[in-house]
Design a protein around this motif. Structure first.
Motif, PDB file in Angstrom:
ATOM      1  N   PRO A 322      24.625  79.678  27.760  1.00 64.64           N
ATOM      2  CA  PRO A 322      25.388  78.490  28.175  1.00 64.64           C
ATOM      3  C   PRO A 322      24.796  77.197  27.618  1.00 64.64           C
ATOM      4  N   TYR A 323      23.534  77.246  27.127  1.00 67.70           N
ATOM      5  CA  TYR A 323      22.876  76.022  26.686  1.00 67.70           C
ATOM      6  C   TYR A 323      23.589  75.381  25.498  1.00 67.70           C
ATOM      7  N   TRP A 324      24.177  76.212  24.612  1.00 66.86           N
ATOM      8  CA  TRP A 324      24.850  75.631  23.453  1.00 66.86           C
ATOM      9  C   TRP A 324      26.068  74.818  23.877  1.00 66.86           C
ATOM     10  N   ILE A 325      26.839  75.339  24.826  1.00 68.38           N
ATOM     11  CA  ILE A 325      28.004  74.578  25.290  1.00 68.38           C
ATOM     12  C   ILE A 325      27.557  73.300  25.995  1.00 68.38           C
ATOM     13  N   VAL A 326      26.557  73.399  26.859  1.00 68.77           N
ATOM     14  CA  VAL A 326      26.048  72.217  27.558  1.00 68.77           C
ATOM     15  C   VAL A 326      25.519  71.193  26.559  1.00 68.77           C
ATOM     16  N   ALA A 327      24.786  71.665  25.531  1.00 66.72           N
ATOM     17  CA  ALA A 327      24.240  70.752  24.527  1.00 66.72           C
ATOM     18  C   ALA A 327      25.359  70.090  23.717  1.00 66.72           C
ATOM     19  N   LEU A 328      26.378  70.861  23.349  1.00 64.34           N
ATOM     20  CA  LEU A 328      27.501  70.290  22.611  1.00 64.34           C
ATOM     21  C   LEU A 328      28.215  69.230  23.448  1.00 64.34           C
ATOM     22  N   ASN A 329      28.439  69.528  24.723  1.00 61.90           N
ATOM     23  CA  ASN A 329      29.084  68.545  25.599  1.00 61.90           C
ATOM     24  C   ASN A 329      28.230  67.292  25.766  1.00 61.90           C
ATOM     25  N   THR A 330      26.916  67.482  25.834  1.00 59.73           N
ATOM     26  CA  THR A 330      26.023  66.324  25.964  1.00 59.73           C
ATOM     27  C   THR A 330      26.104  65.442  24.733  1.00 59.73           C
ATOM     28  N   LEU A 331      26.122  66.055  23.551  1.00 58.61           N
ATOM     29  CA  LEU A 331      26.225  65.271  22.312  1.00 58.61           C
ATOM     30  C   LEU A 331      27.560  64.524  22.260  1.00 58.61           C
ATOM     31  N   LEU A 332      28.619  65.170  22.722  1.00 56.48           N
ATOM     32  CA  LEU A 332      29.918  64.490  22.772  1.00 56.48           C
ATOM     33  C   LEU A 332      29.873  63.298  23.721  1.00 56.48           C
ATOM     34  N   GLN A 333      29.269  63.516  24.889  1.00 55.59           N
ATOM     35  CA  GLN A 333      29.193  62.447  25.881  1.00 55.59           C
ATOM     36  C   GLN A 333      28.337  61.290  25.384  1.00 55.59           C
ATOM     37  N   GLU A 334      27.305  61.605  24.596  1.00 52.93           N
ATOM     38  CA  GLU A 334      26.420  60.581  24.039  1.00 52.93           C
ATOM     39  C   GLU A 334      27.016  59.902  22.812  1.00 52.93           C
TER      40      GLU A 334
END
Length: 390
Positions: A322-334
Protein backbone atom coordinates in the motif's frame (compact mmCIF):
# COMPACT_ATOMS: atom_id res chain seq x y z
CA UNK A 1 1.18 9.59 -27.06
CA UNK A 2 -0.71 6.38 -27.72
CA UNK A 3 -3.97 5.07 -26.29
CA UNK A 4 -4.48 1.49 -25.18
CA UNK A 5 -7.27 -0.71 -23.92
CA UNK A 6 -7.30 -4.35 -22.81
CA UNK A 7 -10.21 -6.74 -22.22
CA UNK A 8 -9.57 -10.22 -20.77
CA UNK A 9 -12.17 -12.93 -20.24
CA UNK A 10 -11.63 -16.32 -18.64
CA UNK A 11 -7.85 -16.41 -18.43
CA UNK A 12 -6.79 -18.12 -15.20
CA UNK A 13 -8.08 -16.04 -12.26
CA UNK A 14 -8.99 -13.16 -14.59
CA UNK A 15 -12.68 -13.62 -15.29
CA UNK A 16 -13.83 -10.25 -16.67
CA UNK A 17 -11.17 -7.55 -16.84
CA UNK A 18 -11.72 -4.25 -18.66
CA UNK A 19 -8.72 -1.92 -18.57
CA UNK A 20 -9.75 1.10 -20.61
CA UNK A 21 -7.93 3.89 -18.82
CA UNK A 22 -4.21 3.20 -19.34
CA UNK A 23 -2.11 6.22 -18.43
CA UNK A 24 1.67 6.92 -18.50
CA UNK A 25 2.07 5.66 -14.93
CA UNK A 26 -0.06 2.68 -13.91
CA UNK A 27 -0.21 0.61 -10.74
CA UNK A 28 -2.01 -2.72 -10.29
CA UNK A 29 -2.67 -3.96 -6.76
CA UNK A 30 -4.27 -7.10 -5.40
CA UNK A 31 -3.76 -10.18 -3.31
CA UNK A 32 -1.39 -13.01 -4.25
CA UNK A 33 -2.99 -15.10 -6.99
CA UNK A 34 -5.33 -12.33 -8.13
CA UNK A 35 -3.69 -12.28 -11.58
CA UNK A 36 -1.56 -9.12 -11.47
CA UNK A 37 1.49 -10.70 -13.11
CA UNK A 38 -0.74 -12.60 -15.53
CA UNK A 39 -2.38 -9.35 -16.63
CA UNK A 40 1.04 -7.74 -17.09
CA UNK A 41 2.36 -10.66 -19.16
CA UNK A 42 -0.78 -10.75 -21.30
CA UNK A 43 -0.45 -7.05 -22.02
CA UNK A 44 3.27 -7.51 -22.75
CA UNK A 45 2.40 -10.20 -25.30
CA UNK A 46 -0.08 -7.93 -27.06
CA UNK A 47 2.45 -5.10 -27.08
CA UNK A 48 5.05 -7.40 -28.66
CA UNK A 49 2.56 -8.29 -31.40
CA UNK A 50 1.92 -4.57 -31.95
CA UNK A 51 5.65 -3.96 -32.24
CA UNK A 52 5.98 -6.62 -34.95
CA UNK A 53 3.04 -5.17 -36.88
CA UNK A 54 4.59 -1.69 -36.80
CA UNK A 55 7.93 -3.06 -37.99
CA UNK A 56 6.16 -4.82 -40.84
CA UNK A 57 4.51 -1.54 -41.82
CA UNK A 58 7.89 0.20 -41.78
CA UNK A 59 9.23 -2.43 -44.18
CA UNK A 60 6.14 -2.04 -46.37
CA UNK A 61 6.70 1.72 -46.65
CA UNK A 62 10.21 0.97 -47.91
CA UNK A 63 8.87 -1.58 -50.42
CA UNK A 64 10.72 -4.44 -48.75
CA UNK A 65 9.21 -7.74 -47.66
CA UNK A 66 9.18 -8.04 -43.88
CA UNK A 67 11.16 -10.91 -42.33
CA UNK A 68 8.92 -10.90 -39.24
CA UNK A 69 6.34 -13.66 -38.81
CA UNK A 70 3.62 -13.79 -36.15
CA UNK A 71 3.31 -17.26 -34.62
CA UNK A 72 0.63 -17.55 -31.93
CA UNK A 73 2.13 -20.62 -30.25
CA UNK A 74 5.50 -18.89 -29.88
CA UNK A 75 3.90 -15.88 -28.18
CA UNK A 76 1.83 -18.05 -25.85
CA UNK A 77 4.82 -20.18 -24.89
CA UNK A 78 7.08 -17.18 -24.28
CA UNK A 79 4.50 -15.44 -22.10
CA UNK A 80 3.65 -18.62 -20.17
CA UNK A 81 -0.02 -18.43 -21.14
CA UNK A 82 -0.25 -21.69 -23.09
CA UNK A 83 -1.46 -23.78 -20.14
CA UNK A 84 -4.11 -21.21 -19.14
CA UNK A 85 -5.82 -20.83 -22.50
CA UNK A 86 -9.23 -22.49 -22.84
CA UNK A 87 -11.93 -22.40 -25.49
CA UNK A 88 -13.62 -19.66 -23.43
CA UNK A 89 -10.53 -17.42 -23.25
CA UNK A 90 -10.80 -14.07 -25.04
CA UNK A 91 -8.29 -11.24 -25.07
CA UNK A 92 -8.98 -8.01 -26.96
CA UNK A 93 -6.37 -5.28 -27.26
CA UNK A 94 -6.51 -1.91 -28.93
CA UNK A 95 -3.60 0.44 -29.63
CA UNK A 96 -3.88 3.86 -31.26
CA UNK A 97 -1.08 6.27 -32.05
CA UNK A 98 -2.43 9.81 -31.68
CA UNK A 99 -4.41 10.80 -34.74
CA UNK A 100 -3.77 7.51 -36.55
CA UNK A 101 -5.47 4.21 -37.32
CA UNK A 102 -6.59 2.10 -34.36
CA UNK A 103 -4.89 -1.28 -34.29
CA UNK A 104 -7.07 -4.09 -32.93
CA UNK A 105 -5.60 -7.46 -31.92
CA UNK A 106 -7.52 -10.33 -30.37
CA UNK A 107 -6.88 -13.80 -29.01
CA UNK A 108 -9.79 -16.24 -28.98
CA UNK A 109 -8.82 -19.63 -27.70
CA UNK A 110 -5.46 -20.13 -29.38
CA UNK A 111 -6.20 -18.06 -32.48
CA UNK A 112 -4.49 -14.68 -32.79
CA UNK A 113 -6.31 -12.19 -35.01
CA UNK A 114 -4.62 -8.98 -36.18
CA UNK A 115 -4.92 -6.47 -39.06
CA UNK A 116 -3.21 -7.63 -42.25
CA UNK A 117 -2.86 -4.11 -43.61
CA UNK A 118 -2.07 -0.83 -41.88
CA UNK A 119 -2.43 2.72 -43.16
CA UNK A 120 0.03 4.38 -40.77
CA UNK A 121 2.29 7.00 -42.27
CA UNK A 122 6.06 6.81 -41.83
CA UNK A 123 6.17 9.80 -39.49
CA UNK A 124 3.67 8.20 -37.09
CA UNK A 125 5.42 4.85 -36.59
CA UNK A 126 7.35 4.63 -33.33
CA UNK A 127 9.98 2.08 -32.43
CA UNK A 128 8.28 0.22 -29.60
CA UNK A 129 10.55 -0.99 -26.83
CA UNK A 130 9.07 -3.33 -24.22
CA UNK A 131 11.20 -3.52 -21.08
CA UNK A 132 9.91 -6.23 -18.73
CA UNK A 133 11.65 -6.24 -15.33
CA UNK A 134 10.60 -9.44 -13.59
CA UNK A 135 10.36 -10.34 -9.92
CA UNK A 136 13.39 -12.68 -10.16
CA UNK A 137 15.77 -9.76 -10.71
CA UNK A 138 17.39 -10.31 -7.29
CA UNK A 139 19.20 -13.26 -8.94
CA UNK A 140 20.58 -11.18 -11.80
CA UNK A 141 23.76 -9.73 -10.15
CA UNK A 142 24.84 -13.12 -8.77
CA UNK A 143 23.93 -14.93 -11.99
CA UNK A 144 26.01 -12.48 -14.01
CA UNK A 145 29.09 -13.15 -11.88
CA UNK A 146 28.77 -16.90 -12.50
CA UNK A 147 29.24 -16.25 -16.21
CA UNK A 148 26.01 -18.03 -17.07
CA UNK A 149 24.86 -17.70 -20.68
CA UNK A 150 22.11 -20.34 -20.58
CA UNK A 151 19.68 -18.63 -18.22
CA UNK A 152 16.60 -19.09 -20.41
CA UNK A 153 16.95 -22.87 -20.28
CA UNK A 154 16.86 -22.91 -16.48
CA UNK A 155 14.60 -20.02 -15.50
CA UNK A 156 11.65 -18.45 -17.30
CA UNK A 157 11.75 -16.19 -20.34
CA UNK A 158 11.06 -13.07 -18.31
CA UNK A 159 14.17 -13.68 -16.22
CA UNK A 160 16.11 -14.05 -19.48
CA UNK A 161 14.65 -10.74 -20.71
CA UNK A 162 15.51 -8.97 -17.44
CA UNK A 163 19.01 -10.45 -17.52
CA UNK A 164 19.57 -9.22 -21.08
CA UNK A 165 18.43 -5.72 -20.12
CA UNK A 166 20.80 -5.83 -17.14
CA UNK A 167 23.77 -6.57 -19.42
CA UNK A 168 22.83 -3.60 -21.62
CA UNK A 169 22.38 -1.42 -18.54
CA UNK A 170 25.84 -2.27 -17.20
CA UNK A 171 27.44 -1.20 -20.50
CA UNK A 172 25.42 2.00 -20.39
CA UNK A 173 26.38 2.77 -16.78
CA UNK A 174 30.04 2.09 -17.55
CA UNK A 175 30.10 5.02 -19.98
CA UNK A 176 28.64 7.43 -17.44
CA UNK A 177 30.12 9.23 -14.47
CA UNK A 178 29.59 8.07 -10.92
CA UNK A 179 26.01 8.40 -9.73
CA UNK A 180 23.82 7.48 -6.76
CA UNK A 181 20.94 5.07 -6.25
CA UNK A 182 19.00 4.63 -2.99
CA UNK A 183 21.57 6.78 -1.23
CA UNK A 184 24.52 4.63 -2.41
CA UNK A 185 27.30 5.68 -4.71
CA UNK A 186 27.32 3.34 -7.72
CA UNK A 187 30.23 2.60 -10.06
CA UNK A 188 31.01 -0.09 -12.62
CA UNK A 189 34.24 -1.86 -11.70
CA UNK A 190 36.08 -4.96 -12.81
CA UNK A 191 36.72 -7.51 -10.08
CA UNK A 192 39.57 -9.99 -9.74
CA UNK A 193 37.61 -12.32 -12.03
CA UNK A 194 37.75 -9.62 -14.78
CA UNK A 195 33.95 -9.51 -14.83
CA UNK A 196 32.06 -6.24 -14.49
CA UNK A 197 30.50 -5.55 -11.10
CA UNK A 198 28.48 -2.73 -9.63
CA UNK A 199 30.40 -1.29 -6.70
CA UNK A 200 28.25 0.32 -4.00
CA UNK A 201 29.67 3.01 -1.71
CA UNK A 202 28.12 3.78 1.67
CA UNK A 203 27.99 7.27 3.16
CA UNK A 204 30.95 6.42 5.44
CA UNK A 205 33.09 5.31 2.49
CA UNK A 206 32.68 1.55 2.89
CA UNK A 207 32.27 -0.34 -0.41
CA UNK A 208 30.77 -3.65 -1.46
CA UNK A 209 29.90 -5.33 -4.73
CA UNK A 210 26.16 -5.48 -5.45
CA UNK A 211 26.00 -9.29 -5.49
CA UNK A 212 27.22 -9.24 -1.88
CA UNK A 213 24.82 -6.51 -0.78
CA UNK A 214 21.43 -6.65 0.91
CA UNK A 215 18.58 -8.44 -0.86
CA UNK A 216 16.64 -5.19 -1.20
CA UNK A 217 19.59 -3.59 -2.99
CA UNK A 218 19.83 -6.58 -5.33
CA UNK A 219 16.20 -5.94 -6.26
CA UNK A 220 16.03 -2.14 -6.43
CA UNK A 221 19.39 -1.27 -8.01
CA UNK A 222 18.97 -3.56 -11.05
CA UNK A 223 15.49 -2.07 -11.45
CA UNK A 224 16.82 1.50 -11.38
CA UNK A 225 19.83 0.62 -13.56
CA UNK A 226 17.66 -0.91 -16.27
CA UNK A 227 15.16 1.95 -16.06
CA UNK A 228 17.97 4.51 -16.36
CA UNK A 229 19.30 2.74 -19.46
CA UNK A 230 15.91 2.48 -21.18
CA UNK A 231 14.64 5.95 -20.27
CA UNK A 232 17.81 7.98 -20.73
CA UNK A 233 20.31 6.00 -22.82
CA UNK A 234 18.47 3.68 -25.21
CA UNK A 235 20.44 3.40 -28.51
CA UNK A 236 17.60 3.94 -30.99
CA UNK A 237 19.72 4.12 -34.12
CA UNK A 238 21.61 0.98 -33.19
CA UNK A 239 18.34 -0.86 -32.55
CA UNK A 240 16.79 0.34 -35.83
CA UNK A 241 19.92 -0.61 -37.74
CA UNK A 242 19.89 -4.08 -36.23
CA UNK A 243 16.16 -4.78 -36.67
CA UNK A 244 15.30 -2.73 -39.70
CA UNK A 245 17.91 -0.83 -41.67
CA UNK A 246 20.32 -3.67 -42.48
CA UNK A 247 17.48 -5.73 -43.97
CA UNK A 248 16.28 -2.82 -46.10
CA UNK A 249 19.77 -2.08 -47.40
CA UNK A 250 20.34 -5.73 -48.28
CA UNK A 251 17.01 -6.09 -50.10
CA UNK A 252 17.31 -2.79 -51.97
CA UNK A 253 20.81 -3.57 -53.15
CA UNK A 254 19.67 -6.99 -54.33
CA UNK A 255 16.91 -5.34 -56.34
CA UNK A 256 18.71 -2.54 -58.18
CA UNK A 257 21.78 -1.51 -56.24
CA UNK A 258 20.22 1.71 -54.97
CA UNK A 259 18.65 2.77 -51.70
CA UNK A 260 16.07 5.50 -51.26
CA UNK A 261 16.60 6.77 -47.69
CA UNK A 262 13.47 8.94 -47.48
CA UNK A 263 11.42 6.40 -45.53
CA UNK A 264 14.26 4.82 -43.52
CA UNK A 265 14.54 7.50 -40.85
CA UNK A 266 11.05 8.77 -41.48
CA UNK A 267 9.81 5.54 -39.92
CA UNK A 268 10.92 4.42 -36.46
CA UNK A 269 12.48 7.80 -35.70
CA UNK A 270 11.19 8.03 -32.14
CA UNK A 271 10.75 5.59 -29.26
CA UNK A 272 7.68 4.63 -27.28
CA UNK A 273 8.87 2.72 -24.21
CA UNK A 274 6.64 0.31 -22.34
CA UNK A 275 8.33 -0.31 -18.99
CA UNK A 276 6.68 -3.16 -17.07
CA UNK A 277 7.84 -3.95 -13.52
CA UNK A 278 6.77 -6.72 -11.18
CA UNK A 279 6.68 -5.93 -7.46
CA UNK A 280 9.14 -3.00 -7.15
CA UNK A 281 8.88 -3.24 -3.35
CA UNK A 282 10.63 -6.64 -3.13
CA UNK A 283 12.69 -6.94 0.09
CA UNK A 284 12.58 -3.18 0.76
CA UNK A 285 11.54 -1.49 3.99
CA UNK A 286 8.75 1.14 3.67
CA UNK A 287 11.19 4.08 3.64
CA UNK A 288 13.27 2.52 0.85
CA UNK A 289 10.11 1.75 -1.12
CA UNK A 290 9.20 5.42 -1.13
CA UNK A 291 12.76 6.44 -2.04
CA UNK A 292 12.74 3.99 -4.94
CA UNK A 293 9.50 5.51 -6.25
CA UNK A 294 10.86 9.05 -5.98
CA UNK A 295 14.09 8.14 -7.80
CA UNK A 296 12.14 6.37 -10.53
CA UNK A 297 9.88 9.39 -11.08
CA UNK A 298 12.99 11.59 -11.25
CA UNK A 299 14.29 9.43 -14.13
CA UNK A 300 11.14 10.15 -16.11
CA UNK A 301 11.89 13.88 -16.16
CA UNK A 302 14.50 13.52 -18.94
CA UNK A 303 13.41 10.87 -21.43
CA UNK A 304 15.66 10.71 -24.50
CA UNK A 305 17.63 8.24 -26.56
CA UNK A 306 21.41 8.06 -26.55
CA UNK A 307 21.42 10.12 -29.74
CA UNK A 308 18.94 12.66 -28.37
CA UNK A 309 15.70 11.52 -30.03
CA UNK A 310 12.52 11.86 -27.91
CA UNK A 311 11.13 8.97 -25.89
CA UNK A 312 7.60 8.67 -24.60
CA UNK A 313 7.33 6.35 -21.60
CA UNK A 314 4.53 4.30 -20.09
CA UNK A 315 5.48 2.69 -16.77
CA UNK A 316 3.39 -0.08 -15.25
CA UNK A 317 3.80 -1.80 -11.87
CA UNK A 318 2.24 -4.66 -9.96
CA UNK A 319 2.45 -4.53 -6.18
CA UNK A 320 1.21 -5.91 -2.87
CA UNK A 321 2.37 -2.80 -1.05
CA UNK A 322 0.00 0.00 0.00
CA UNK A 323 2.99 2.33 0.45
CA UNK A 324 3.28 3.04 -3.28
CA UNK A 325 -0.31 4.24 -3.51
CA UNK A 326 0.04 6.33 -0.34
CA UNK A 327 3.33 7.80 -1.64
CA UNK A 328 1.80 8.61 -5.03
CA UNK A 329 -1.16 10.32 -3.37
CA UNK A 330 1.20 12.27 -1.11
CA UNK A 331 3.19 13.52 -4.11
CA UNK A 332 -0.05 14.56 -5.79
CA UNK A 333 -1.20 16.39 -2.67
CA UNK A 334 2.19 18.12 -2.41
CA UNK A 335 1.90 19.20 -6.07
CA UNK A 336 5.25 17.56 -6.76
CA UNK A 337 6.53 18.43 -10.24
CA UNK A 338 7.44 14.78 -10.94
CA UNK A 339 3.81 13.63 -10.99
CA UNK A 340 0.60 14.90 -12.57
CA UNK A 341 -2.90 13.63 -11.86
CA UNK A 342 -3.72 13.15 -15.54
CA UNK A 343 -0.67 10.88 -15.97
CA UNK A 344 -1.55 8.47 -13.14
CA UNK A 345 -3.89 5.48 -13.09
CA UNK A 346 -4.46 2.29 -11.16
CA UNK A 347 -6.63 -0.79 -10.84
CA UNK A 348 -7.40 -3.17 -8.00
CA UNK A 349 -7.68 -6.80 -9.10
CA UNK A 350 -10.42 -8.28 -6.93
CA UNK A 351 -11.14 -11.79 -5.67
CA UNK A 352 -13.99 -12.35 -8.13
CA UNK A 353 -11.68 -11.95 -11.14
CA UNK A 354 -12.69 -8.38 -11.99
CA UNK A 355 -10.80 -5.09 -11.72
CA UNK A 356 -11.83 -1.82 -10.08
CA UNK A 357 -10.54 1.53 -11.30
CA UNK A 358 -8.78 3.28 -8.39
CA UNK A 359 -8.94 6.83 -9.77
CA UNK A 360 -11.20 9.09 -7.69
CA UNK A 361 -11.89 12.00 -10.02
CA UNK A 362 -13.66 14.04 -7.33
CA UNK A 363 -10.63 14.37 -5.05
CA UNK A 364 -7.99 13.60 -7.75
CA UNK A 365 -6.35 10.82 -5.75
CA UNK A 366 -6.08 7.05 -6.03
CA UNK A 367 -8.34 5.10 -3.72
CA UNK A 368 -6.45 2.84 -1.33
CA UNK A 369 -7.99 -0.64 -1.21
CA UNK A 370 -7.98 -2.55 2.06
CA UNK A 371 -4.72 -4.48 1.68
CA UNK A 372 -4.24 -5.14 5.37
CA UNK A 373 -7.13 -7.44 6.24
CA UNK A 374 -4.70 -9.92 7.85
CA UNK A 375 -3.54 -7.35 10.41
CA UNK A 376 -7.14 -6.48 11.21
CA UNK A 377 -8.03 -10.15 11.65
CA UNK A 378 -5.01 -10.75 13.94
CA UNK A 379 -5.97 -7.71 16.01
CA UNK A 380 -9.50 -9.08 16.36
CA UNK A 381 -8.19 -12.47 17.45
CA UNK A 382 -5.72 -10.82 19.87
CA UNK A 383 -8.46 -8.75 21.51
CA UNK A 384 -10.67 -11.82 21.78
CA UNK A 385 -7.83 -13.75 23.47
CA UNK A 386 -7.36 -10.89 25.96
CA UNK A 387 -11.03 -11.02 26.90
CA UNK A 388 -10.85 -14.77 27.43
CA UNK A 389 -7.85 -14.40 29.77
CA UNK A 390 -9.65 -11.77 31.84
Amino acid sequence: MSQEELHIRNLGPLKEIHITDIRPIMIFVGESGSGKSLLLKTLAMMRHVTKKLLLRQAFHLNEVKSPFRLRTDSYLQYSGLQTLITSETEVEYGWTQEGQQKMEISLKGRKLVYPRKLTLSAASIPYLKIGFIGDMRTLVPLWAQKGASFQSKILDNYFSETYSLWEDAIQSLERQKDFRMLGRGVQVRKGNDSRKHLLLTEGDGRTTFLERGATGEKSAIPLLSIARYLIQDFPLREAVKRNFLEQIIEEKQKADGTLDMKNVWGALSFVHLFLMIEEPELSLDPGSQVKLLEEFLALLKSSKTREGEPITVEAMFTTHSPYWIVALNTLLQEKDASLRWDSLGGYWLQKDGTAKNLRNEEVELLETPNMDETTEELERRFQQALKQES
